[in-house]
Design a protein around this motif. Structure first.
Motif, PDB file in Angstrom:
ATOM      1  N   SER A 101       0.853  -1.192   0.000  1.00  0.00           N
ATOM      2  CA  SER A 101       0.000   0.000   0.000  1.00  0.00           C
ATOM      3  C   SER A 101       0.888   1.242   0.000  1.00  0.00           C
ATOM      4  N   ALA A 102       0.247   2.393  -0.166  1.00  0.00           N
ATOM      5  CA  ALA A 102       0.998   3.661  -0.154  1.00  0.00           C
ATOM      6  C   ALA A 102       1.784   3.781   1.153  1.00  0.00           C
ATOM      7  N   LEU A 103       1.106   3.482   2.249  1.00  0.00           N
ATOM      8  CA  LEU A 103       1.757   3.581   3.563  1.00  0.00           C
ATOM      9  C   LEU A 103       2.942   2.612   3.661  1.00  0.00           C
ATOM     10  N   GLU A 104       2.711   1.383   3.194  1.00  0.00           N
ATOM     11  CA  GLU A 104       3.780   0.370   3.287  1.00  0.00           C
ATOM     12  C   GLU A 104       4.964   0.715   2.390  1.00  0.00           C
ATOM     13  N   ASN A 105       4.684   1.320   1.228  1.00  0.00           N
ATOM     14  CA  ASN A 105       5.776   1.735   0.345  1.00  0.00           C
ATOM     15  C   ASN A 105       6.719   2.693   1.060  1.00  0.00           C
ATOM     16  N   VAL A 106       6.146   3.629   1.791  1.00  0.00           N
ATOM     17  CA  VAL A 106       6.973   4.616   2.498  1.00  0.00           C
ATOM     18  C   VAL A 106       7.624   3.956   3.729  1.00  0.00           C
ATOM     19  N   GLU A 107       6.826   3.131   4.402  1.00  0.00           N
ATOM     20  CA  GLU A 107       7.324   2.467   5.620  1.00  0.00           C
ATOM     21  C   GLU A 107       8.489   1.523   5.281  1.00  0.00           C
ATOM     22  N   TYR A 108       8.397   0.855   4.138  1.00  0.00           N
ATOM     23  CA  TYR A 108       9.458  -0.070   3.754  1.00  0.00           C
ATOM     24  C   TYR A 108      10.775   0.683   3.535  1.00  0.00           C
ATOM     25  N   ALA A 109      10.674   1.853   2.897  1.00  0.00           N
ATOM     26  CA  ALA A 109      11.884   2.662   2.683  1.00  0.00           C
ATOM     27  C   ALA A 109      12.482   3.063   4.037  1.00  0.00           C
ATOM     28  N   LEU A 110      11.610   3.349   4.993  1.00  0.00           N
ATOM     29  CA  LEU A 110      12.105   3.683   6.344  1.00  0.00           C
ATOM     30  C   LEU A 110      12.794   2.471   6.966  1.00  0.00           C
ATOM     31  N   ASN A 111      12.179   1.297   6.770  1.00  0.00           N
ATOM     32  CA  ASN A 111      12.779   0.060   7.308  1.00  0.00           C
ATOM     33  C   ASN A 111      14.183  -0.130   6.759  1.00  0.00           C
ATOM     34  N   LEU A 112      14.328   0.099   5.448  1.00  0.00           N
ATOM     35  CA  LEU A 112      15.654  -0.078   4.823  1.00  0.00           C
ATOM     36  C   LEU A 112      16.672   0.908   5.392  1.00  0.00           C
ATOM     37  N   LYS A 113      16.172   2.050   5.858  1.00  0.00           N
ATOM     38  CA  LYS A 113      17.091   3.049   6.415  1.00  0.00           C
ATOM     39  C   LYS A 113      17.209   2.921   7.927  1.00  0.00           C
ATOM     40  N   GLY A 114      16.757   1.790   8.437  1.00  0.00           N
ATOM     41  CA  GLY A 114      16.995   1.487   9.850  1.00  0.00           C
ATOM     42  C   GLY A 114      15.911   1.954  10.802  1.00  0.00           C
ATOM     43  N   VAL A 115      14.796   2.485  10.279  1.00  0.00           N
ATOM     44  CA  VAL A 115      13.688   2.883  11.162  1.00  0.00           C
ATOM     45  C   VAL A 115      12.643   1.773  11.112  1.00  0.00           C
ATOM     46  N   GLY A 116      12.315   1.215  12.259  1.00  0.00           N
ATOM     47  CA  GLY A 116      11.369   0.101  12.270  1.00  0.00           C
ATOM     48  C   GLY A 116      10.250   0.316  13.269  1.00  0.00           C
ATOM     49  N   GLY A 117       9.391  -0.685  13.381  1.00  0.00           N
ATOM     50  CA  GLY A 117       8.333  -0.689  14.391  1.00  0.00           C
ATOM     51  C   GLY A 117       7.340   0.440  14.232  1.00  0.00           C
ATOM     52  N   PRO A 118       6.691   0.832  15.338  1.00  0.00           N
ATOM     53  CA  PRO A 118       5.640   1.866  15.282  1.00  0.00           C
ATOM     54  C   PRO A 118       6.185   3.219  14.808  1.00  0.00           C
ATOM     55  N   GLU A 119       7.486   3.465  15.073  1.00  0.00           N
ATOM     56  CA  GLU A 119       8.076   4.740  14.669  1.00  0.00           C
ATOM     57  C   GLU A 119       8.052   4.875  13.129  1.00  0.00           C
ATOM     58  N   ALA A 120       8.323   3.755  12.432  1.00  0.00           N
ATOM     59  CA  ALA A 120       8.298   3.780  10.964  1.00  0.00           C
ATOM     60  C   ALA A 120       6.887   4.110  10.480  1.00  0.00           C
ATOM     61  N   GLY A 121       5.895   3.515  11.115  1.00  0.00           N
ATOM     62  CA  GLY A 121       4.498   3.780  10.747  1.00  0.00           C
ATOM     63  C   GLY A 121       4.148   5.243  10.976  1.00  0.00           C
ATOM     64  N   ARG A 122       4.599   5.768  12.106  1.00  0.00           N
ATOM     65  CA  ARG A 122       4.274   7.161  12.456  1.00  0.00           C
ATOM     66  C   ARG A 122       4.901   8.126  11.433  1.00  0.00           C
ATOM     67  N   GLN A 123       6.191   7.873  11.138  1.00  0.00           N
ATOM     68  CA  GLN A 123       6.884   8.757  10.185  1.00  0.00           C
ATOM     69  C   GLN A 123       6.287   8.647   8.782  1.00  0.00           C
ATOM     70  N   ALA A 124       5.927   7.411   8.393  1.00  0.00           N
ATOM     71  CA  ALA A 124       5.362   7.204   7.046  1.00  0.00           C
ATOM     72  C   ALA A 124       4.031   7.940   6.921  1.00  0.00           C
ATOM     73  N   ARG A 125       3.211   7.852   7.962  1.00  0.00           N
ATOM     74  CA  ARG A 125       1.915   8.554   7.930  1.00  0.00           C
ATOM     75  C   ARG A 125       2.130  10.066   7.826  1.00  0.00           C
ATOM     76  N   ALA A 126       3.104  10.573   8.604  1.00  0.00           N
ATOM     77  CA  ALA A 126       3.382  12.024   8.597  1.00  0.00           C
ATOM     78  C   ALA A 126       3.837  12.477   7.203  1.00  0.00           C
ATOM     79  N   LEU A 127       4.690  11.665   6.565  1.00  0.00           N
ATOM     80  CA  LEU A 127       5.183  12.028   5.226  1.00  0.00           C
ATOM     81  C   LEU A 127       4.044  12.034   4.210  1.00  0.00           C
ATOM     82  N   LEU A 128       3.179  11.027   4.303  1.00  0.00           N
ATOM     83  CA  LEU A 128       2.059  10.967   3.357  1.00  0.00           C
ATOM     84  C   LEU A 128       1.090  12.127   3.582  1.00  0.00           C
TER      85      LEU A 128
END
Lengths: 223, 375
Positions: A101-128
């Protein structure tokens, strides 16, 4: 300090017994918050130059530094590390992962850059939210329009606050009004957050919003 | 964490189905062939297991349970005198001919003892009993004989080696490697039916030890007192018998070949679908690299997809293999899928699927980074 500094960059490829020179001493610098349009005819070396500045390829010779970090073709791990820390990409074809999904696309990029868990979800939502896609987060790319996909791609490029964003024909697959909106969003985000933005384009609208337009011809940046 | 590997795998459901179907087919093939192999070998030595003897005294250099030579039955007395032996009895095993109503003849494997009762063989008597065997010209046939000899009931007569014997019972599950039906009769009756071969002779001496007796010591003493015989523990005799069938018939090679072909089918299907999928997703893998991922991140994703295909394919292959058991039993064959075989096939499936992913690894390692910019 320049965000991007490329001096006398060359790149040659071997094709069978022949050696092909694609870049023949290209030089370019980008300041923080600067928006630069890179134009050039087909086969002029735009994509190769973009690949080198994006640390996807190493240069055959010359000097390249991104956000003050000198990069070297002889150290692939360094290329990856600099790419991960400082570069965001936006592609002509969006290059979103169709299964996410759109959210997961952004969250996955965060995961690759070392941001995981709820923080990745929070940042991805903020970016979208920032790119105006707050109400389409759960949509798969196939259910989004071209403009919406590019907004998601921009959100993904902004992950982990890169100092440089490299965009390859970001408006090529968008209709006129959507392209205008995307460019406005793009340049506004770059300038406000002092990110350097290099846009490879043939689109005259990009020329209008860019601080500077540079041309690449036969592997060299034209004066 | 976003699981790109899993989501991509499940996104294209048709491809996923094709991949796991290939794995499942290979798993079923290997499990059924392996299970049939184990079942045949189990048949070949099931009587060794069911007699429960601690030691088997055989003729010298007998290759397996069925192909045995006879030796003097008086050796039994020397065996019985060995300290540590609770019980020892002669057992005749011999092939005899059964005349069919059609005039044709079929072979039966005859097990003959003076008293089966103390040895617990035959282990499943579905009609009649072994108690009557010594009181007349009687025989018990295994139910599986009906396929070869035609339907029969307790009270029917069958001619064995030219002598009419009354069927006084039926057994179940008593089979041999060659699927030749088993018959049980009195020890002296068997000698009467084959006097040239069996008069004063036996095929085996079965030995049961006293509680606490040292099996190795008793075995050594038996070997000393019976220098023209061999003595095996039940386990060693069963192993020797099985090894004979595996090494001297096509069954071992046949099983190996089918298992190999099954593995090959699985590897080819998984490798092909993973490779095709990798080729179609090359741009996505390039994007993974562009947005900060490494080759290792992509390798992990491919390995995860291969492992998921292996696990799901294994489950989908295991179920039909189990469901085939009753179907195969109708052909008088045994399908034994032991936990060891299951574990081996599972581990093999995962390893082979991961090896299949290696082809894709190589492709990913050589991705042109500029691929992400192409339309």
């Amino acid at each position: 300090m320049h965000s991007v500094l490329a001096e006398d960059v060359t790149k040659t490829f071997r094709e069978g017994k022949d050696t092909v020179s694609v870049l023949r001493g290209a030089s370019l610098h980008l300041e923080r918050g600067e928006v630069v349009a890179l134009e050039g005819p087909s086969g002029s070396g735009k994509t190769t130059f973009l690949s080198i500045l994006g640390c996807l390829l190493g240069a055959s010779s010359g000097r390249v530094s991104i956000a003050g970090e000198a990069i070297s073709a002889a150290r692939p791990a360094l290329l990856q590390a600099v790419r991960r820390r400082h570069i965001g990409f936006v592609f002509q074809q969006f290059n979103l992962f169709p299964a996410l999904s759109a959210l997961e696309n952004v969250e996955y990029a965060l995961n690759l850059k070392g941001v995981g868990g709820p923080e990745a979800g929070r940042q991805a939502r903020a970016l979208l939210e920032r790119v105006g896609m707050g109400d389409r987060m759960r949509f798969l790319p196939r259910d989004l329009s071209g403009g919406q996909k590019q907004r998601v791609a921009i959100a993904r490029a902004l992950v982990a606050s890169p100092s440089v964003i490299l965009a390859d024909e970001p408006t090529a697959n968008l209709d006129s009004s959507v392209a205008g909106q995307v460019l406005e969003l793009f340049t506004e985000l770059a300038r406000r957050e002092e990110r350097s933005l290099l846009i490879v384009t043939h689109d005259p609208r990009v020329r209008r919003v860019a601080d500077r337009v540079v041309n690449i011809v036969d592997g060299r940046i034209a004066a | 964490m976003v699981d790109l590997g899993l989501k991509t795998l499940l996104y294209d459901k048709v491809r996923f189905l094709i991949t796991v179907s290939g794995v499942a087919f290979a798993v079923t093939l290997v499990l059924v062939q392996g299970g049939l192999f184990v079942g045949l070998l189990d048949n070949s030595t099931i009587t060794i297991e069911k007699f429960g003897a601690d030691l088997w005294v055989t003729s010298k250099n007998s290759p397996n349970l069925d192909f045995v030579h006879q030796f003097p039955e008086s050796n039994l007395y020397r065996a019985r005198s060995v300290p540590g032996i609770e019980r020892a009895d002669n057992l005749i095993l011999s092939f005899m001919q059964v005349a069919l109503p059609s005039g044709a003849e079929e072979t039966t494997v005859v097990y003959a003892m003076e008293d089966f009762g103390d040895w617990g063989v035959p282990w499943l008597v579905s009609a009649g009993s072994t108690a009557a065997l010594s009181s007349g010209p009687f025989v018990l046939f295994d139910e599986s004989a009906a396929r070869r000899f035609g339907a029969f009931e307790v009270g029917d007569y069958r001619e064995v080696n030219g002598r009419r014997l009354r069927v006084v019972g039926k057994t179940s599950g008593a089979k041999s490697f060659t699927t030749t039906p088993l018959a049980f009769m009195d020890y002296h009756r068997a000698q009467e039916l084959q006097p040239d071969l069996l008069s004063g002779k036996t095929s085996y001496i079965l030995v049961k030890l006293e509680p606490g007796a040292d099996v190795n010591a008793v075995k050594a003493e038996l070997e000393r007192r019976l220098p023209y015989n061999d003595v095996y523990t039940a386990k060693a005799w069963a192993a020797r018998s099985r090894e004979y069938w595996v090494a001297n018939t096509g069954i071992g090679f046949n099983a190996f070949l089918t298992v190999f072909l099954g593995c090959l089918v699985g590897v080819v299907v998984v490798a092909q679908t993973l490779y095709t999928s990798t080729m179609e997703h090359l741009k996505e893998f390039g994007t993974v690299k562009a947005i900060g991922g490494s080759n290792l991140d992509i390798y992990k994703m491919l390995a995860q997809q291969a492992s998921i295909a292996a696990v799901v394919g294994f489950v989908l292959g295991y179920v039909p293999a189990q469901l085939l058991k009753p179907v195969i039993a109708r052909a008088d064959l045994k399908l034994i899928i032991q936990p060891e075989l299951t574990a081996m096939v599972f581990v093999g499936t995962v390893i082979l699927c991961l090896l299949s992913a290696l082809v894709s690894f190589r492709k990913v390692a050589g991705i042109d980074p500029a691929l992400v910019f192409r339309s």
